[in-house]
Scaffold this motif. Structure first.
Motif, PDB file in Angstrom:
ATOM      1  N   THR A  50       0.763  -1.218   0.014  1.00  0.00           N
ATOM      2  CA  THR A  50       0.007   0.043   0.059  1.00  0.00           C
ATOM      3  C   THR A  50       0.799   1.382   0.092  1.00  0.00           C
ATOM      4  N   ASP A  51       2.083   1.032  -0.229  1.00  0.00           N
ATOM      5  CA  ASP A  51       2.940   2.335  -0.007  1.00  0.00           C
ATOM      6  C   ASP A  51       2.962   2.898  -1.503  1.00  0.00           C
ATOM      7  N   ARG A  52       2.765   4.098  -1.763  1.00  0.00           N
ATOM      8  CA  ARG A  52       2.656   4.524  -2.926  1.00  0.00           C
ATOM      9  C   ARG A  52       3.967   4.689  -3.682  1.00  0.00           C
ATOM     10  N   ASN A  53       5.004   4.613  -3.030  1.00  0.00           N
ATOM     11  CA  ASN A  53       6.557   4.617  -3.541  1.00  0.00           C
ATOM     12  C   ASN A  53       7.022   3.185  -3.928  1.00  0.00           C
ATOM     13  N   PHE A  54       6.167   2.331  -3.498  1.00  0.00           N
ATOM     14  CA  PHE A  54       6.640   0.873  -3.633  1.00  0.00           C
ATOM     15  C   PHE A  54       6.371   0.312  -4.953  1.00  0.00           C
ATOM     16  N   VAL A  55       7.075  -0.278  -5.702  1.00  0.00           N
ATOM     17  CA  VAL A  55       6.786  -0.660  -7.178  1.00  0.00           C
ATOM     18  C   VAL A  55       6.628  -2.245  -6.985  1.00  0.00           C
ATOM     19  N   VAL A  56       5.368  -2.631  -6.949  1.00  0.00           N
ATOM     20  CA  VAL A  56       5.301  -4.201  -6.639  1.00  0.00           C
ATOM     21  C   VAL A  56       5.820  -4.844  -8.061  1.00  0.00           C
ATOM     22  N   ALA A  57       5.648  -4.342  -8.997  1.00  0.00           N
ATOM     23  CA  ALA A  57       6.237  -5.146 -10.213  1.00  0.00           C
ATOM     24  C   ALA A  57       7.679  -5.400 -10.097  1.00  0.00           C
ATOM     25  N   LEU A  58       8.408  -4.553  -9.843  1.00  0.00           N
ATOM     26  CA  LEU A  58       9.809  -4.589  -9.627  1.00  0.00           C
ATOM     27  C   LEU A  58      10.087  -5.448  -8.330  1.00  0.00           C
ATOM     28  N   SER A  59       9.414  -5.696  -7.347  1.00  0.00           N
ATOM     29  CA  SER A  59       9.670  -6.222  -6.146  1.00  0.00           C
ATOM     30  C   SER A  59       9.505  -7.789  -6.645  1.00  0.00           C
TER      31      SER A  59
END
Length: 288
Positions: free
Chosen positions: A10-19
């Motif tokens: 839910t962190d707007r700065n966190f890129v889920v696809a990269l993770s």
């Protein structure tokens, strides 16, 4: 491997696809060779269609190479270059090598240095001689934080807040097995408080005995941790406490002096975490 937690998702700065893409690369372990989408999906806990798109993208980027005959993938030198770049910048790995070699020769044990990767410690330096054929670990190998001497030493080198957060992650990872893991960590805290090092005899691997000491530097990196291990019939609990542990502790203190580091925790520091009766305090209930 757990999916991305709610807090980061839910962190707007966190890129889920990269993770998720990095999770796919992390799924490859030393000596794995080839992995297929189904195996990667099982290790990452990601849906197979998602894994298929990620492996396709990583192939296009040059980090994975397809092996059509087996319908699997392998890491390419481009992916490995990321790890080698990290190793090249770890000064503690290079500076500690002669110290590790000395302890290896004096004890006949394998001596390694590692850092944390999620709920494991990953080796980035290893000194091993002919007497340690029973310890088949090398650079890139992982050992669990909760049950290994290296991991336990790292755990008790953390400050209260970081240790509570790591305890939460370990509790989620181990589920119903966590109470047993927690008890082992508590006992290791008492050992660190008394002797300045952690030990593990048959806790991580039935046939391995090891001592562990943490290293915390004043440049803000780490903590890192060292271990010295061998088959348990050679590294008994008595020898670990009276010989191997003190040698390893002295080695790390010498490395700290050479690097200008800080002692991670003195016995007095760790003793503050002890309750009356000898149980290690659960920081903000985090370890519970």
């Amino acid at each position: 491997m757990k999916r991305t937690g709610k807090k980061t998702a839910t962190d707007r700065n966190f890129v889920v696809a990269l993770s998720r893409g990095l999770d796919v690369l992390r799924a490859f372990h030393p000596n794995d060779g080839l992995l297929g989408n189904q195996e990667i999906a099982a290790r990452t806990n990601l849906p197979k269609p998602t894994v298929s798109r990620l492996t396709y993208t990583l192939t296009k980027l040059g980090y994975l190479a397809p092996v059509p005959r087996f319908e699997k993938y392998q890491l390419t030198p481009a992916a490995m270059s990321l790890g080698y770049a990290a190793l090249a910048n770890l000064g503690v790995r290079h500076l500690s090598e002669p110290f590790r070699e000395d302890v290896m020769r004096a004890t006949g044990g394998a001596v390694a240095v590692g850092g944390r990767d999620r709920h494991s410690m990953i080796y980035f330096g290893q000194s091993r001689g002919s007497e340690t054929v029973g310890v088949q670990l090398d650079v890139g190998s992982r050992v669990p934080i909760a049950t290994s001497a290296m991991g336990r030493a790292y755990f008790w080198a953390l400050d209260d807040a970081d240790r509570a957060e790591l305890s939460r992650l370990l509790r989620e990872h181990y589920g119903s097995r966590w109470p047993k893991m927690r008890d082992g960590l508590e006992r290791s805290g008492e050992t660190v408080a008394k002797y300045g090092f952690a030990i593990s005899v048959g806790d991580w691997h039935d046939d391995i005995g090891a001592a562990g000491v943490a290293l915390k530097l004043n440049d803000g990196t780490g903590p890192y941790a060292f271990n010295c291990g061998a088959p348990a019939f050679r590294f008994t609990e008595e020898r670990l406490i009276n010989d191997i542990g003190p040698r390893l502790l002295a080695m790390v203190r010498n490395i700290e002096a050479a690097l200008g580091g800080l002692m991670p925790h003195s016995k007095k520091d760790v003793s503050k975490k002890l309750k009356s009766g000898g149980k290690v305090a659960r920081v903000a209930e985090g370890i519970r």
